[in-house]
Scaffold this motif. Structure first.
Motif, PDB file in Angstrom:
ATOM      1  N   GLU A  11       0.834  -1.192   0.000  1.00 53.19           N
ATOM      2  CA  GLU A  11       0.000   0.000   0.000  1.00 53.19           C
ATOM      3  C   GLU A  11       0.874   1.249   0.000  1.00 53.19           C
ATOM      4  N   ARG A  12       0.253   2.381  -0.251  1.00 51.38           N
ATOM      5  CA  ARG A  12       1.004   3.632  -0.303  1.00 51.38           C
ATOM      6  C   ARG A  12       1.662   3.924   1.056  1.00 51.38           C
ATOM      7  N   GLY A  13       0.963   3.535   2.140  1.00 50.75           N
ATOM      8  CA  GLY A  13       1.532   3.738   3.469  1.00 50.75           C
ATOM      9  C   GLY A  13       2.833   2.982   3.666  1.00 50.75           C
ATOM     10  N   ASP A  14       2.929   1.776   3.092  1.00 49.97           N
ATOM     11  CA  ASP A  14       4.171   0.999   3.177  1.00 49.97           C
ATOM     12  C   ASP A  14       5.305   1.733   2.471  1.00 49.97           C
ATOM     13  N   VAL A  15       4.989   2.342   1.331  1.00 46.77           N
ATOM     14  CA  VAL A  15       6.018   3.073   0.591  1.00 46.77           C
ATOM     15  C   VAL A  15       6.450   4.307   1.369  1.00 46.77           C
ATOM     16  N   LEU A  16       5.507   4.984   2.012  1.00 49.54           N
ATOM     17  CA  LEU A  16       5.847   6.185   2.781  1.00 49.54           C
ATOM     18  C   LEU A  16       6.759   5.858   3.967  1.00 49.54           C
ATOM     19  N   VAL A  17       6.548   4.688   4.572  1.00 50.00           N
ATOM     20  CA  VAL A  17       7.451   4.262   5.652  1.00 50.00           C
ATOM     21  C   VAL A  17       8.873   4.089   5.119  1.00 50.00           C
ATOM     22  N   VAL A  18       8.990   3.442   3.955  1.00 49.68           N
ATOM     23  CA  VAL A  18      10.308   3.262   3.333  1.00 49.68           C
ATOM     24  C   VAL A  18      10.912   4.606   2.952  1.00 49.68           C
ATOM     25  N   VAL A  19      10.085   5.526   2.476  1.00 49.19           N
ATOM     26  CA  VAL A  19      10.565   6.873   2.147  1.00 49.19           C
ATOM     27  C   VAL A  19      11.172   7.536   3.382  1.00 49.19           C
ATOM     28  N   GLY A  20      10.546   7.318   4.549  1.00 55.61           N
ATOM     29  CA  GLY A  20      11.106   7.852   5.791  1.00 55.61           C
ATOM     30  C   GLY A  20      12.500   7.303   6.077  1.00 55.61           C
ATOM     31  N   TRP A  21      12.674   5.993   5.882  1.00 54.70           N
ATOM     32  CA  TRP A  21      13.998   5.381   6.074  1.00 54.70           C
ATOM     33  C   TRP A  21      14.996   5.903   5.047  1.00 54.70           C
ATOM     34  N   VAL A  22      14.527   6.126   3.836  1.00 59.00           N
ATOM     35  CA  VAL A  22      15.399   6.682   2.796  1.00 59.00           C
ATOM     36  C   VAL A  22      15.879   8.077   3.194  1.00 59.00           C
ATOM     37  N   ALA A  23      14.965   8.895   3.730  1.00 54.21           N
ATOM     38  CA  ALA A  23      15.333  10.252   4.152  1.00 54.21           C
ATOM     39  C   ALA A  23      16.360  10.220   5.286  1.00 54.21           C
ATOM     40  N   LEU A  24      16.133   9.361   6.271  1.00 53.67           N
ATOM     41  CA  LEU A  24      17.086   9.255   7.389  1.00 53.67           C
ATOM     42  C   LEU A  24      18.456   8.784   6.903  1.00 53.67           C
ATOM     43  N   THR A  25      18.456   7.814   5.990  1.00 50.15           N
ATOM     44  CA  THR A  25      19.718   7.318   5.443  1.00 50.15           C
ATOM     45  C   THR A  25      20.445   8.413   4.676  1.00 50.15           C
ATOM     46  N   ALA A  26      19.696   9.226   3.925  1.00 49.55           N
ATOM     47  CA  ALA A  26      20.302  10.319   3.158  1.00 49.55           C
ATOM     48  C   ALA A  26      20.950  11.349   4.079  1.00 49.55           C
ATOM     49  N   ILE A  27      20.270  11.672   5.174  1.00 46.88           N
ATOM     50  CA  ILE A  27      20.830  12.647   6.116  1.00 46.88           C
ATOM     51  C   ILE A  27      22.103  12.112   6.747  1.00 46.88           C
ATOM     52  N   ALA A  28      22.058  10.850   7.185  1.00 48.04           N
ATOM     53  CA  ALA A  28      23.252  10.245   7.784  1.00 48.04           C
ATOM     54  C   ALA A  28      24.385  10.159   6.775  1.00 48.04           C
ATOM     55  N   LEU A  29      24.061   9.800   5.551  1.00 51.26           N
ATOM     56  CA  LEU A  29      25.077   9.681   4.499  1.00 51.26           C
ATOM     57  C   LEU A  29      25.688  11.040   4.166  1.00 51.26           C
ATOM     58  N   SER A  30      24.950  12.103   4.365  1.00 51.29           N
ATOM     59  CA  SER A  30      25.466  13.437   4.076  1.00 51.29           C
ATOM     60  C   SER A  30      26.343  13.965   5.210  1.00 51.29           C
ATOM     61  N   ILE A  31      25.900  13.754   6.437  1.00 48.27           N
ATOM     62  CA  ILE A  31      26.571  14.380   7.576  1.00 48.27           C
ATOM     63  C   ILE A  31      27.809  13.617   8.020  1.00 48.27           C
ATOM     64  N   VAL A  32      27.680  12.284   8.170  1.00 47.13           N
ATOM     65  CA  VAL A  32      28.784  11.513   8.761  1.00 47.13           C
ATOM     66  C   VAL A  32      30.076  11.605   7.949  1.00 47.13           C
ATOM     67  N   PRO A  33      30.064  11.289   6.637  1.00 47.27           N
ATOM     68  CA  PRO A  33      31.326  11.390   5.895  1.00 47.27           C
ATOM     69  C   PRO A  33      31.862  12.819   5.815  1.00 47.27           C
ATOM     70  N   THR A  34      30.956  13.808   5.842  1.00 47.57           N
ATOM     71  CA  THR A  34      31.403  15.199   5.797  1.00 47.57           C
ATOM     72  C   THR A  34      32.151  15.566   7.068  1.00 47.57           C
ATOM     73  N   LEU A  35      31.621  15.164   8.214  1.00 53.40           N
ATOM     74  CA  LEU A  35      32.301  15.439   9.483  1.00 53.40           C
ATOM     75  C   LEU A  35      33.676  14.780   9.521  1.00 53.40           C
ATOM     76  N   ILE A  36      33.736  13.539   9.060  1.00 50.50           N
ATOM     77  CA  ILE A  36      35.027  12.833   9.054  1.00 50.50           C
ATOM     78  C   ILE A  36      35.997  13.512   8.108  1.00 50.50           C
ATOM     79  N   ALA A  37      35.503  13.874   6.917  1.00 54.68           N
ATOM     80  CA  ALA A  37      36.377  14.481   5.908  1.00 54.68           C
ATOM     81  C   ALA A  37      36.863  15.856   6.338  1.00 54.68           C
ATOM     82  N   THR A  38      35.981  16.656   6.928  1.00 56.78           N
ATOM     83  CA  THR A  38      36.404  18.012   7.332  1.00 56.78           C
ATOM     84  C   THR A  38      37.442  17.938   8.446  1.00 56.78           C
ATOM     85  N   LYS A  39      37.283  17.039   9.375  1.00 58.71           N
ATOM     86  CA  LYS A  39      38.279  16.902  10.437  1.00 58.71           C
ATOM     87  C   LYS A  39      39.633  16.454   9.883  1.00 58.71           C
TER      88      LYS A  39
END
Length: 300
Positions: free
Chosen positions: A267-295
């Protein structure tokens, strides 16, 4: 704050090609990651639908039986039928045992093949009596099948799990293959983000040196780089989410749900749950390597 936003925009436009490459990599990897999660959910839905309705069929001997635990030229005896039923009902994995007579089997046969020429090929006497077994746990079936096949008077045991297990094995292989490819691309995105930060830091080395001399804080220096990678991650997540929602609408809503209504689909609700996980993964993927690289590259 104005300076930070200006530096962020400058970094995005100065390294436009690298930014586009990062966005595309994140887009594809998150789409595959989301597809892996959706396939996993769909497999569970199909298992719930199919496994709950599956019954094990224990076919009893008839006179022309040439296999199983049958005596040549003999139908199953009443004492054998009673013993089979008693053994099956005593099995702790069995929830219910139902008997199907030759007449009932013939009616089912006629209904199934009513539009086929073979509908008149068999008579009632040629049909097999059988026991239909409903299991408490549809996935725990092997012990029941093994026991039934060894009982006198049993000609054959039909178990759809052998077919379904192959189907689900293929679906699981597809799921893990998709997840593996997404992980590989996520690693590639991690490396690209780190390289982008390294290139951006080298291009701004004089500005960064001046900022250190005037006493700029570590957070002030790192913030433009964090915002750059965060913008790339958010864009990748938006494109991936749109792709997943679009695929669900085109493939499932407009096609599979119409052509195969008997099955349960995402159902569409199942996809929206996955979209939430995708968003969280994108944020983590953006911040974590950037912090490591800048340091590492900025030494702040």
């Amino acid at each position: 704050m104005r300076h930070t936003l200006r530096e962020t925009w400058s970094g995005l436009t100065r390294n436009a090609a690298m930014t586009v490459a990062v966005v595309v990599t994140i887009w594809v990897s998150l789409t595959l990651f989301g597809l892996g999660l959706l396939i996993n959910k769909q497999v569970d839905l199909l298992k719930d639908r199919w496994y709950d309705q599956i019954e094990i069929s224990v076919f009893l001997c008839v006179k022309d039986s040439t296999s199983g635990n049958c005596e040549p030229g003999q139908d199953v005896t009443q004492s054998q039928k009673d013993a089979i039923k008693k053994a099956l009902e005593a099995n702790p994995e069995v929830e219910k045992v139902m008997f199907e007579s030759k007449e009932e089997a013939y009616r089912d046969f006629q209904e199934t093949y009513k539009d086929s020429p073979i509908a008149d090929d068999l008579t009632v006497d040629q049909m097999q009596e059988s026991y239909r077994i409903k299991l408490k746990d549809p996935e725990q079936y092997q012990g029941v099948v093994t026991e039934a096949m060894g009982l006198p008077g049993v000609q054959n045991v039909q178990d759809m799990h052998t077919v379904l297990d192959r189907i689900f094995a293929g679906l699981n292989a597809l799921k893990w293959g998709t997840v593996a490819m997404s992980v590989a691309l996520l690693v590639a995105a991690w490396v690209q983000i780190s390289n982008t930060i390294r290139i951006a830091a080298f291009a701004r080395r004089r500005e960064l040196g001046i900022m250190r001399l005037v006493g700029a804080s570590n957070t002030y220096i790192m913030l433009p780089f964090l915002l750059e990678s965060l913008v790339a991650g958010v864009l990748g997540a938006v494109f991936a989410s749109a792709t997943l929602l679009g695929l669900h609408h085109l493939v499932i809503t407009r096609n599979l749900e119409v052509s195969m209504q008997a099955l349960r689909w995402l159902e569409r609700g199942d996809v929206l749950v996955v979209v939430g996980w995708v968003a969280l993964t994108a944020i983590a993927l953006s911040i974590v390597p950037t912090l490591i690289a800048t340091k590492r590259y900025l030494k702040v």
